[in-house]
Design a protein around this motif. Structure first.
Motif, PDB file in Angstrom:
ATOM      1  N   UNK A 406      50.448  -4.136  72.910  1.00 31.19           N
ATOM      2  CA  UNK A 406      50.348  -5.055  74.039  1.00 31.19           C
ATOM      3  C   UNK A 406      51.744  -5.144  74.672  1.00 31.19           C
ATOM      4  N   UNK A 407      51.832  -5.627  75.901  1.00 30.32           N
ATOM      5  CA  UNK A 407      53.161  -5.627  76.535  1.00 30.32           C
ATOM      6  C   UNK A 407      54.124  -6.561  75.807  1.00 30.32           C
ATOM      7  N   UNK A 408      53.569  -7.553  75.097  1.00 33.07           N
ATOM      8  CA  UNK A 408      54.408  -8.563  74.450  1.00 33.07           C
ATOM      9  C   UNK A 408      54.645  -8.309  72.974  1.00 33.07           C
ATOM     10  N   UNK A 409      53.971  -7.322  72.388  1.00 31.63           N
ATOM     11  CA  UNK A 409      54.208  -7.083  70.970  1.00 31.63           C
ATOM     12  C   UNK A 409      53.287  -6.050  70.361  1.00 31.63           C
ATOM     13  N   UNK A 410      53.632  -5.596  69.144  1.00 29.13           N
ATOM     14  CA  UNK A 410      52.809  -4.596  68.461  1.00 29.13           C
ATOM     15  C   UNK A 410      51.534  -5.225  67.905  1.00 29.13           C
ATOM     16  N   UNK A 411      50.572  -4.391  67.588  1.00 27.40           N
ATOM     17  CA  UNK A 411      49.307  -4.933  67.076  1.00 27.40           C
ATOM     18  C   UNK A 411      48.662  -4.015  66.056  1.00 27.40           C
ATOM     19  N   UNK A 412      47.767  -4.583  65.293  1.00 27.22           N
ATOM     20  CA  UNK A 412      46.898  -3.776  64.447  1.00 27.22           C
ATOM     21  C   UNK A 412      45.528  -3.833  65.104  1.00 27.22           C
ATOM     22  N   UNK A 413      45.030  -2.675  65.500  1.00 26.85           N
ATOM     23  CA  UNK A 413      43.714  -2.599  66.121  1.00 26.85           C
ATOM     24  C   UNK A 413      42.728  -2.048  65.105  1.00 26.85           C
ATOM     25  N   UNK A 414      41.526  -2.540  65.160  1.00 24.73           N
ATOM     26  CA  UNK A 414      40.505  -1.989  64.280  1.00 24.73           C
ATOM     27  C   UNK A 414      39.602  -1.127  65.134  1.00 24.73           C
ATOM     28  N   UNK A 415      39.576   0.138  64.767  1.00 29.28           N
ATOM     29  CA  UNK A 415      38.933   1.161  65.591  1.00 29.28           C
ATOM     30  C   UNK A 415      37.565   1.498  65.024  1.00 29.28           C
ATOM     31  N   UNK A 416      36.567   1.377  65.864  1.00 31.41           N
ATOM     32  CA  UNK A 416      35.245   1.806  65.426  1.00 31.41           C
ATOM     33  C   UNK A 416      34.942   3.132  66.116  1.00 31.41           C
ATOM     34  N   UNK A 417      33.927   3.811  65.633  1.00 30.97           N
ATOM     35  CA  UNK A 417      33.542   5.089  66.189  1.00 30.97           C
ATOM     36  C   UNK A 417      32.144   4.958  66.756  1.00 30.97           C
ATOM     37  N   UNK A 418      31.959   5.398  67.978  1.00 26.30           N
ATOM     38  CA  UNK A 418      30.612   5.311  68.544  1.00 26.30           C
ATOM     39  C   UNK A 418      29.788   6.524  68.096  1.00 26.30           C
ATOM     40  N   UNK A 419      28.547   6.599  68.571  1.00 28.10           N
ATOM     41  CA  UNK A 419      27.645   7.645  68.075  1.00 28.10           C
ATOM     42  C   UNK A 419      28.175   9.048  68.341  1.00 28.10           C
ATOM     43  N   UNK A 420      29.039   9.199  69.340  1.00 28.41           N
ATOM     44  CA  UNK A 420      29.581  10.530  69.598  1.00 28.41           C
ATOM     45  C   UNK A 420      30.937  10.714  68.919  1.00 28.41           C
ATOM     46  N   UNK A 421      31.294   9.780  68.048  1.00 30.06           N
ATOM     47  CA  UNK A 421      32.554   9.921  67.329  1.00 30.06           C
ATOM     48  C   UNK A 421      33.762   9.459  68.127  1.00 30.06           C
ATOM     49  N   UNK A 422      33.543   8.887  69.296  1.00 34.40           N
ATOM     50  CA  UNK A 422      34.678   8.390  70.086  1.00 34.40           C
ATOM     51  C   UNK A 422      35.164   7.058  69.538  1.00 34.40           C
ATOM     52  N   UNK A 423      36.485   6.916  69.516  1.00 37.40           N
ATOM     53  CA  UNK A 423      37.078   5.690  68.974  1.00 37.40           C
ATOM     54  C   UNK A 423      37.209   4.618  70.035  1.00 37.40           C
ATOM     55  N   UNK A 424      37.023   3.376  69.604  1.00 37.11           N
ATOM     56  CA  UNK A 424      37.242   2.257  70.510  1.00 37.11           C
ATOM     57  C   UNK A 424      37.771   1.090  69.690  1.00 37.11           C
ATOM     58  N   UNK A 425      38.547   0.226  70.354  1.00 36.84           N
ATOM     59  CA  UNK A 425      39.045  -0.942  69.650  1.00 36.84           C
ATOM     60  C   UNK A 425      38.051  -2.073  69.781  1.00 36.84           C
ATOM     61  N   UNK A 426      37.727  -2.695  68.642  1.00 35.87           N
ATOM     62  CA  UNK A 426      36.921  -3.910  68.686  1.00 35.87           C
ATOM     63  C   UNK A 426      37.839  -5.086  68.350  1.00 35.87           C
ATOM     64  N   UNK A 427      38.306  -5.128  67.112  1.00 32.60           N
ATOM     65  CA  UNK A 427      39.130  -6.259  66.679  1.00 32.60           C
ATOM     66  C   UNK A 427      40.606  -5.925  66.843  1.00 32.60           C
ATOM     67  N   UNK A 428      41.401  -6.958  66.987  1.00 31.03           N
ATOM     68  CA  UNK A 428      42.835  -6.736  67.152  1.00 31.03           C
ATOM     69  C   UNK A 428      43.612  -7.950  66.635  1.00 31.03           C
TER      70      UNK A 428
END
Ligand code: TSB
Ligand code: ZN
Length: 595
Positions: A406-428
């Motif tokens: 984020x512009x204000x600091x680092x983060x831990x994102x939790x990445x899920x994979x959709x049916x085509x294997x693409x990653x997306x962030x849900x939790x952060x």
């Protein structure tokens, strides 16, 4: 160089790239007036962009494929050559996109590849002969702006899949078929979960009653978890003065993702792209001592982001979204324990939602990008160290991603994979030393002096929109009973059973369940089938015998016949199922289970 001696990536690159050229040749043969743009290899195949005299339809694809196959059978060589720029410009005079590309080339000579009668501007590399292109399949046609610029012409992009063996290709085709079956945009329509309208605009879906029910249930679930974990919920406005976002730094670092300001009489207002500034004002509304920290301010906060029209779609990337947001104001010593608390919430929520395919990403800044990130090396180093240590102490593996902070600091994102294997962030979960300073936040320490708190920004189930998109696909529309918009459909066999059917429905509703009744003038089997298509967990068929015995004949959407049982027994069973599903950790301990 022989194909066999190359790495698999190199081979596939050449094959896919060559297939793109062969496709361009085939399209040009079908439409001599076609203007062609670019056609690169991609991860799963290739595409090529064209400007054509008419819109292509899926029915055109087999014909293009057939022409491509013929070219492959003729097995002609790919030949490389170079031309002075001026000459190339003459050769491609009828091809405005190519002319633009040539004009952009710095060298005085341009590189070309020819196969058969087709020449393309190209750096290569290719396979040696058209016969070396393996099995492929043309998949779809989509709109694509020339150079990805929405102000430039919209072209038609033909996508193809290409793998080295028929088996790999079939496997991939099977996967995309499965993804299409689960596609939340398709299911969202079929299951009446949400709708989109040109009149409202891109990225602004509307939840229909059934989708709204799912969202409400998700909200109720997470709000309850948060209450138990000591969060306090607030309501704050979705817009504020530009000054607020100037103070926070959003204006300087995040403006590209914000809707432009609205000019009022004496002030400028903006839709909020994040909830943090408002939650900071909640913190500031009172004095705080170290004794009451951490203060955890939470809200299902609606926010607006100007996402580019090319990337919005369905529910997963939208322009109006509601985040299950919270800002934890704590002392530096409390960061790790709060971090662990958030991780526990995430893990519980994922267990309940049956999300199993996820990974952790440590999202760091790109130090070279001084525009996107606030400048304070010490702060970034500290935030990064804290997150690393927190993850290590929890024993959680993670991958690093520079440029994703984020512009204000680092983060831990939790990445899920959709049916085509693409990653997306849900939790952060994000550590922020910046906003506390910008708003001059303080608490009174044990020493009686003023100290600066730290803010942890966190979203557990993320935005309702993205989570719903993901869950629809994860469940292929068959929501578990606790989340299903309609849990049971009562189906009277004949008109004379309508009265009892209503009684059953009302009884279920009184017990807190979502039940409907199908009184249409249709055959019972058609009603059962329709309820199954709607992925309703239970169908309760009622006829003379059931009415007599205060019973229901239960069938599941999976086609199972659970036979007749007393209504109260079905209610117990459903209660049990819901309680267990909502709290899998407690399962088996009888929590909340009746009977
Ligand atoms: C966690 N200020 C923090 C908050 O306190 C914040 O807004 N973080 S964020 O920018 O990372 O956004 C939070 C989450 O919103 C993301 O992790 C992602 O899951 C979700 N999200 C972001 N953009 C979109 C979008 N366009 N559509 C749907 N969900 C989105
Ligand atoms: Zn925030």
């Amino acid at each position: 160089m022989m194909l066999e001696t190359m790495s698999r990536e190199e081979r596939l690159y050449r094959m896919r790239h060559s297939a793109a050229h062969i496709m361009a040749e085939a399209v040009l043969e079908m439409f001599p007036e076609a203007k062609f743009a670019i056609g690169p290899p991609i991860d799963t195949g290739f595409y090529y962009d064209f400007e054509l005299p008419r819109a292509l339809t899926p029915e055109d694809l087999p014909q293009i494929e057939e022409r491509m196959r013929r070219r492959m059978q003729s097995d002609v060589p790919f030949e490389h050559s170079e031309l002075p720029k001026a000459e190339a410009l003459r050769q491609f005079a009828g091809q405005p996109f190519k002319v633009e590309l040539i004009e952009g080339i710095a060298d005085e000579v341009v590189s070309l590849y020819r196969q058969g009668g087709f020449v393309d501007l190209c750096e290569g590399p290719h396979v040696d002969r058209t016969g070396q292109v393996p099995p492929f399949k043309l998949l779809s046609v989509a709109g694509a702006y020339w150079r990805g610029d929405e102000k430039r012409p919209m072209l038609q992009r033909i996508y193809g899949a290409l793998f080295e063996t028929q088996e790999e290709l079939d496997d991939y085709l099977h996967r995309i078929e499965e993804a299409a079956r689960r596609d939340h945009r398709k299911l969202g329509r079929e299951l009446e979960l949400y709708t989109s309208s040109e009149l409202v605009g891109a990225g602004l879906p509307t939840l229909l009653p059934k989708g709204a029910t799912v969202r409400r249930l998700l909200e109720e679930y997470i709000l309850r978890q948060e209450r138990e974990a000591g969060y306090q919920h607030v309501y704050s406005p979705v817009l504020g003065k530009v000054d607020l976002y100037k103070t926070s730094g959003h204006w300087e670092h995040y403006r590209d993702s914000m809707f432009p300001p609205m000019q009022l009489e004496h002030e400028e207002m903006v839709l909020r792209p994040m909830n943090c500034p408002h939650h900071i004002l909640v913190y500031q509304a009172a004095l705080h001592s170290y004794r009451e920290l951490p203060v955890r301010i939470a809200e299902i906060g609606t926010m607006y982001r100007y996402e580019k029209s090319g990337v919005v779609g369905g529910l997963s990337r939208v322009r109006a979204m509601a985040l299950n947001d919270a800002h934890i104001f704590c002392t530096p010593e409390q960061i790790k324990q709060e971090f662990a608390g958030v991780m526990r919430l995430v893990e519980r929520a994922y267990a309940t939602l049956r999300i199993t395919d996820y990974s952790y990403r440590l999202s760091l800044r790109d130090p070279a990008d001084t525009e996107k990130y606030v400048q304070n090396d010490e702060m970034w180093a500290l935030g990064e160290r804290v997150l690393r240590e927190a993850m290590q102490e929890l024993g959680l593996p993670f991958q690093e991603a520079p440029g994703e902070a984020a512009f204000y600091g680092p983060k831990v994102d939790i990445q899920i994979r959709d049916t085509m294997g693409r990653e997306e962030t849900i939790s952060t979960i994000q550590v922020d030393f910046h906003l506390p300073a910008r708003f001059d936040l303080t608490y009174i320490g044990e020493d009686g002096a003023q100290h600066r708190p730290v803010i942890l920004h966190r979203g557990v189930i993320g935005t309702m929109e993205r989570m719903m998109a993901y869950l629809i696909e994860l469940y292929a529309g068959a929501f578990p009973a606790w989340l299903a918009p309609v849990q049971a459909m009562v189906i009277p066999i004949a008109d004379r059973h309508a009265e009892y059917a209503h009684k059953v429905r009302d009884e279920l509703r009184r017990a807190g369940f979502r039940a409907d009744i199908d009184t249409r003038n249709e055959r019972m089997n058609a009603k059962i089938r329709d309820a199954q298509l709607q992925k309703i967990p239970y169908m309760l068929v009622v006829g003379d015998r059931e009415a007599e015995a205060e019973a229901v004949a239960v069938r599941t959407r999976a086609g199972e016949d659970l036979k007749a049982m007393p209504l109260f027994q079905f209610i117990d069973r459903l209660q049990d199922e819901v309680a267990t599903a909502m709290d899998p950790e407690e399962a088996g301990q009888g929590a909340g289970v009746r009977g």
